[in-house]
Design an enzyme around this catalytic site. Structure first.
Site, PDB file in Angstrom:
ATOM      1  N   GLY A   1       0.823  -1.208   0.000  1.00 25.07           N
ATOM      2  CA  GLY A   1       0.000   0.000   0.000  1.00 25.07           C
ATOM      3  C   GLY A   1       0.857   1.257   0.000  1.00 25.07           C
TER       4      GLY A   1
ATOM      5  N   GLY B   1       1.688   2.817  -2.633  1.00 25.29           N
ATOM      6  CA  GLY B   1       1.339   3.666  -3.776  1.00 25.29           C
ATOM      7  C   GLY B   1       2.111   3.328  -5.032  1.00 25.29           C
ATOM      8  N   SER B   2       2.325   2.025  -5.281  1.00 27.65           N
ATOM      9  CA  SER B   2       3.117   1.638  -6.451  1.00 27.65           C
ATOM     10  C   SER B   2       2.448   2.068  -7.755  1.00 27.65           C
ATOM     11  CB  SER B   2       3.384   0.129  -6.447  1.00 27.65           C
ATOM     12  OG  SER B   2       2.174  -0.584  -6.326  1.00 27.65           O
ATOM     13  N   SER B   3       1.123   2.032  -7.810  1.00 28.38           N
ATOM     14  CA  SER B   3       0.434   2.411  -9.055  1.00 28.38           C
ATOM     15  C   SER B   3       0.644   3.891  -9.348  1.00 28.38           C
ATOM     16  CB  SER B   3      -1.070   2.154  -8.941  1.00 28.38           C
ATOM     17  OG  SER B   3      -1.310   0.830  -8.584  1.00 28.38           O
TER      18      SER B   3
ATOM     19  N   ALA C   1       3.042   5.816  -8.176  1.00 25.93           N
ATOM     20  CA  ALA C   1       4.461   6.089  -8.429  1.00 25.93           C
ATOM     21  C   ALA C   1       4.841   5.668  -9.850  1.00 25.93           C
ATOM     22  CB  ALA C   1       5.330   5.384  -7.391  1.00 25.93           C
TER      23      ALA C   1
ATOM     24  N   ASP D   1      -1.317  10.497  -3.108  1.00 29.75           N
ATOM     25  CA  ASP D   1      -0.206   9.582  -3.404  1.00 29.75           C
ATOM     26  C   ASP D   1       0.575  10.051  -4.632  1.00 29.75           C
ATOM     27  OD1 ASP D   1      -2.537   9.092  -4.806  1.00 29.75           O
ATOM     28  OD2 ASP D   1      -2.554   6.926  -4.456  1.00 29.75           O
TER      29      ASP D   1
END
Ligand code: MEV
Length: 328
Positions: free
Chosen positions: A113, A115-117, A119, A160
């Site tokens: 969680g 915030g890979s999407s 980023a 994010d």
């Protein structure tokens, strides 16, 4: 013009204000130094090609004219729609015979969680902006990346995306109405991963259902969360960690009232507090992912042991990390 560029962006941890920030309230978020990377190359076919092994996408390709159409694997969605959105703004880029090959890698698990999407969306847009000399400002980058997130998720505040772009620790209001960097050194945070992957949209919808049933009560909770964010901001700047910890505990109480805490998260949080942490709360949408706790150096070992004994994994992070940057 460079033919290849690599960009990285940090992950994030929400400190205060999750959920309320979806509804026109402020939050405070810090960037963490575990980074997402995207390498973008120009190729000689008008295709979008993606390698994102971390999220099980390999050998994925599509004509640029087909972006956003048909079935898109989950792991490819954010990067593909980011490219589509940037081409929509700059149609000249998609009209020639060149295409883009994008490779993403992550230093952190997409399960945390962090915030890979968001980023990876930010990295993709920033890399294309640099590669093709579009000179997008940070705000333009934010707007395209936030639109990408909304196109896919339908909901979200954009905090994010802001953390990935600006880095540091930020006071943020819904949709980027305010993005204010807070001048502080690193925070004495400890992070524990619950082992459970949470789905942000499911949790936002769950809170919305409660809010539809009890609008004045939930709106009052959002307003109280706003007040505690306003109180936490100067306390963080002044490094008054005891106050910050107490405010975390209050914030956690409200998140529990919103229905997004779980027994596992509560056990981790109580264990951290029992071991002497100033405060602890879930971070992000809830339902799983991570808790954060605030502990002095003297308390740190005991709190780490307690969180581990509660069945969680300690995730070692440095907070207040640098925002999106060009690597090479
Ligand atoms: C999720 O990490 C935090 C939420 O406030 C959603 C958002 O702000 O986009 C629940």
């Amino acid at each position: 013009m460079n033919k290849t560029i690599t960009v990285s962006a940090p992950g994030k941890l929400m400190l205060f204000g999750e959920h309320a920030v979806v509804y026109n309230r402020p939050c405070i978020v810090t960037a963490v130094d575990q980074r997402m990377r995207a390498t973008v190359e120009l190729v000689e076919t008008p295709e979008f090609q993606l390698e994102a092994a971390d999220v099980k996408v390999t050998g994925y390709k599509k004509a640029l004219s087909e972006l956003g159409k048909g079935d898109i694997p989950k792991g490819a969605q954010f990067v593909e729609i980011a490219v589509k959105n940037i081409l929509q703004r700059h149609p000249e880029l998609g009209s020639g015979s060149a295409g883009l090959r994008i490779t993403t890698t992550s230093e952190f698990s997409s399960q945390f969680g962090f915030g890979s999407s968001s980023a990876s969306t930010v990295c993709t847009i920033k890399a294309i902006s640099e590669l093709l000399a579009l000179n997008l400002s940070q705000k333009e980058l934010f707007d395209i990346a936030f639109k990408t997130v909304l196109d896919i998720q339908g909901k979200g505040s954009g905090f994010d995306v802001a953390a990935a772009i600006y880095g540091g620790t930020i006071y943020f209001v819904t949709g980027g109405k305010v993005i204010e960097p807070l001048q502080i050194p690193t925070l004495p945070l400890l992070v524990g991963y619950s082992g459970v992957k949470a789905d942000t949209v499911t949790l936002i919808n769950k809170v919305k259902e409660t809010s539809d049933a009890y609008p004045e009560i939930i709106d009052g909770i959002y307003t109280n969360i706003e007040k505690l964010v306003e109180r936490a901001k100067p306390a963080i700047i002044a490094q008054e960690w005891k106050t910050v910890g107490e405010l975390m505990n209050i914030n956690q109480g409200y998140l529990d009232a919103l229905g997004v805490s779980t027994k596992k998260l509560a056990t981790m949080i109580y264990s951290a507090k029992d071991a002497g942490a100033y405060g602890a709360k879930l971070s992000g949408a809830g339902g799983g992912d991570c808790i954060i706790s605030l502990a002095t150096d003297a308390q740190r070992n005991a709190v780490e042991t307690a969180i581990t004994q509660a069945g969680a994994e300690i995730v070692s992070v440095t907070t207040n990390a640098e925002g999106v940057r060009i690597e090479k």
